[in-house]
Design an enzyme around this catalytic site. Structure first.
Site, PDB file in Angstrom:
ATOM      1  N   HIS A 251       0.832  -1.205   0.000  1.00  0.00           N
ATOM      2  CA  HIS A 251       0.000   0.000   0.000  1.00  0.00           C
ATOM      3  C   HIS A 251       0.867   1.254   0.000  1.00  0.00           C
ATOM      4  CE1 HIS A 251      -2.851  -2.991   1.602  1.00  0.00           C
ATOM      5  NE2 HIS A 251      -3.775  -2.243   1.041  1.00  0.00           N
TER       6      HIS A 251
ATOM      7  N   ASP B 218      -4.532  -6.003  -7.790  1.00  0.00           N
ATOM      8  CA  ASP B 218      -4.778  -5.349  -6.516  1.00  0.00           C
ATOM      9  C   ASP B 218      -5.077  -3.882  -6.842  1.00  0.00           C
ATOM     10  OD1 ASP B 218      -5.018  -4.940  -3.789  1.00  0.00           O
ATOM     11  OD2 ASP B 218      -3.087  -5.825  -3.290  1.00  0.00           O
TER      12      ASP B 218
END
Length: 406
Positions: A203, A276
Site C-alpha cells: 500500500h 490489486d
C-alpha cells in the site's frame, strides 16, 4: 471456461449466445469499461453522483469500501437498475462482510482459524459468507488470502494468512474457497505470486520478494498451484518486485512475465485475473506512462481501484487507437468478464433482498451459532491479532512506559 467450478451446470451454448449478444451491443468505450472496477464508498447521499459517473464511465463492476449494510444494498439496487449490463459487485471480505461493513457479524481472522485447523468449520464459514453475499447482491469475494506468512516482520499480511506452512495454508484456503463457490460466490486467491515474505507494505511502497524460483515454487506458489488445480475461478495480482521471475523491477501486477507467462502459461490459470488496487503506491513506482494500460498488457482482466477511473478509461482507448493494445486483447478480456457475469448473475437464483430487511436476514440464529463456533475455535490462539492493531498497542505501551503509566 471448462474445469472452473463456478461454471458447473452452466449451459455453455446459452452462455456464448448471451456473451455474443451483449458484446456486439457494446461500443468500444463500453467494452473497455467492462474491464474497470472502481472502489466506491456506499453513501446513499452520493447516489445521483454515482449514477452520473456510471453512465459516463460504464464500469464493469464495483468494489464497495467501508459503510453499512443497508446503504450498500440500496446503492447496489439503484446502480444495477441503471446499468445496461449487469454489474459485478465485489467484496473485500477476508473475514466476512464486517471487514468493510461495520454492522455485519464479526468473525475471527484467518490465522486463528488456521491454527485451529478445522477444515470443515472453515468451509462452513465460507458458505455462510456466501449466503450473506447473496443477500447483499455481492458476486465476488476477494478472498481467501493464500499468502504464506513466513516473515515475522511482515507489516501487512500477518494474521490475514492462515499460517506459515504452504501445505496448511493451501488446505485452509481451499476449504474457505469451496464454501464460497458452492454458495455461488466467486473466490479470489491473493496476492499472486505471494506477499508472505515481505517486510514492506505494498500500500505504501513496492516490496521486494528476493526468493529464488525454487523457493517460490515450494512456498509462495504452492497454495496458488493447489487452488488453480481445484478449479477455483479468481486470482489477484500483487504489487511486488520479484526479480527471480522479472528482473526489470516492475511490479508483478504490471509484469507480463509474471501475470501472463507464469500465471497463465506455466501454471495454467483459466479464470478471472484482478489487479490489486491500482491506487496503491506499489503500483505507482514504475516508469510507465499509464498504470491501467500496463496492467492490461501484463495480462490482467479487471483493473481494480484505479485512482482516476475515467482517466484510466481514456488512457486505454488512446492505447488502443495507437495499437499498443489490440482489439483482440480487449475482446478476449471483455468476453471473459461477460462469461463470468453470466455464470455469477444470470445463472444464479436471485437472492438479494430489500435494504430494509437485509440486516435481519444476515443476523440469524444459525449465523450466531456458527459465529460462536468460529470464535471458540480461534479463542485458544494468540495470533488472531490485526498487525496494525498490534503496532498501535506496542506504541501505546511505549508511550505509557515513558510517562510512568501502565
Amino acid at each position: 471456461m471448462q474445469g472452473l467450478r463456478i461454471f458447473s451446470g452452466v449451459d455453455s451454448v446459452k452462455m456464448e449466445l448471451w456473451v455474443d449478444s451483449v458484446y456486439t451491443s457494446l461500443d468500444l468505450r463500453a467494452r473497455v469499461g467492462q474491464l474497470i472496477m472502481p472502489i466506491i464508498y456506499p453513501r446513499v447521499t452520493d447516489t445521483e453522483l454515482l449514477l452520473a459517473r456510471l453512465k459516463k464511465e460504464q464500469w464493469g463492476g464495483i468494489l464497495f469500501q467501508k459503510g453499512m449494510l443497508a446503504d450498500q444494498r440500496t446503492l447496489t439496487i439503484r446502480l444495477q437498475q441503471a446499468s445496461p449490463t449487469p454489474l459485478l459487485i465485489a467484496l473485500d471480505g477476508e473475514w466476512g462482510l464486517y471487514m468493510r461493513l461495520k454492522d455485519a457479524p464479526q468473525y475471527p481472522r484467518n490465522r486463528g482459524l488456521g491454527d485451529a485447523g478445522d477444515l470443515k468449520l472453515i468451509e462452513a464459514y465460507g458458505a455462510e459468507v456466501a449466503r450473506q453475499c447473496q443477500l447483499m447482491g455481492i458476486h465476488i469475494n476477494f478472498a481467501p488470502v493464500v499468502d504464506v506468512n513466513i516473515n515475522p516482520k511482515n507489516p501487512v499480511i500477518g494474521s490475514r494468512s492462515f499460517g506459515t506452512s504452504p501445505q496448511h495454508v493451501a488446505a485452509c484456503a481451499l476449504a474457505y474457497a469451496r464454501g464460497l463457490e458452492m454458495g455461488g460466490v466467486l473466490s479470489v486467491a491473493k496476492h499472486f505470486p505471494g506477499h508472505g515474505d515481505t517486510h514492506e507494505d505494498s500500500h505504501k511502497t513496492l516490496p521486494i520478494v528476493s526468493a529464488s524460483k525454487a523457493r517460490m515454487k515450494a512456498v509462495e506458489l504452492f497454495p496458488f498451484k493447489e487452488y488453480f488445480a481445484s478449479g477455483f475461478g479468481g486470482v489477484m495480482t500483487a504489487h511486488l518486485s520479484v526479480p527471480s521471475y522479472d528482473a526489470s523491477g516492475r511490479a508483478s501486477s504490471l509484469s507480463k512475465p509474471i501475470t501472463t507467462t507464469l500465471l497463465r502459461e506455466e501454471m495454467g490459470f483459466r479464470g478471472l485475473v484482478f489487479t490489486d488496487a491500482l491506487e496503491m503506491k506499489g503500483a505507482q513506482t514504475g516508469a510507465v506512462s499509464s498504470v491501467a494500460v500496463a496492467a492490461l498488457k501484463a495480462g490482467n482482466d479487471i483493473l481494480l481501484g484505479p485512482a482516476q477511473p475515467a482517466q484510466a478509461l481514456d488512457e486505454i482507448l488512446e492505447a488502443q487507437a495507437r495499437g499498443e493494445l489490440t482489439d483482440d486483447e480487449i475482446e478476449e478480456k471483455c468476453r471473459r468478464v461477460l462469461s463470468f457475469k453470466y455464470a455469477l448473475i444470470l445463472c444464479k437464483a436471485k437472492g438479494g433482498v430489500e435494504a430494509e430487511v437485509v440486516k435481519d436476514k444476515i443476523w440469524t440464529p444459525e449465523e450466531a451459532q456458527l459465529r460462536a463456533r468460529l470464535q471458540q475455535a480461534a479463542k485458544a490462539t494468540t495470533t488472531d491479532i490485526d498487525p496494525t492493531a498490534r503496532t498501535k498497542a506496542m506504541r501505546m505501551k511505549q508511550v505509557k512506559a515513558k510517562s510512568g503509566k501502565r
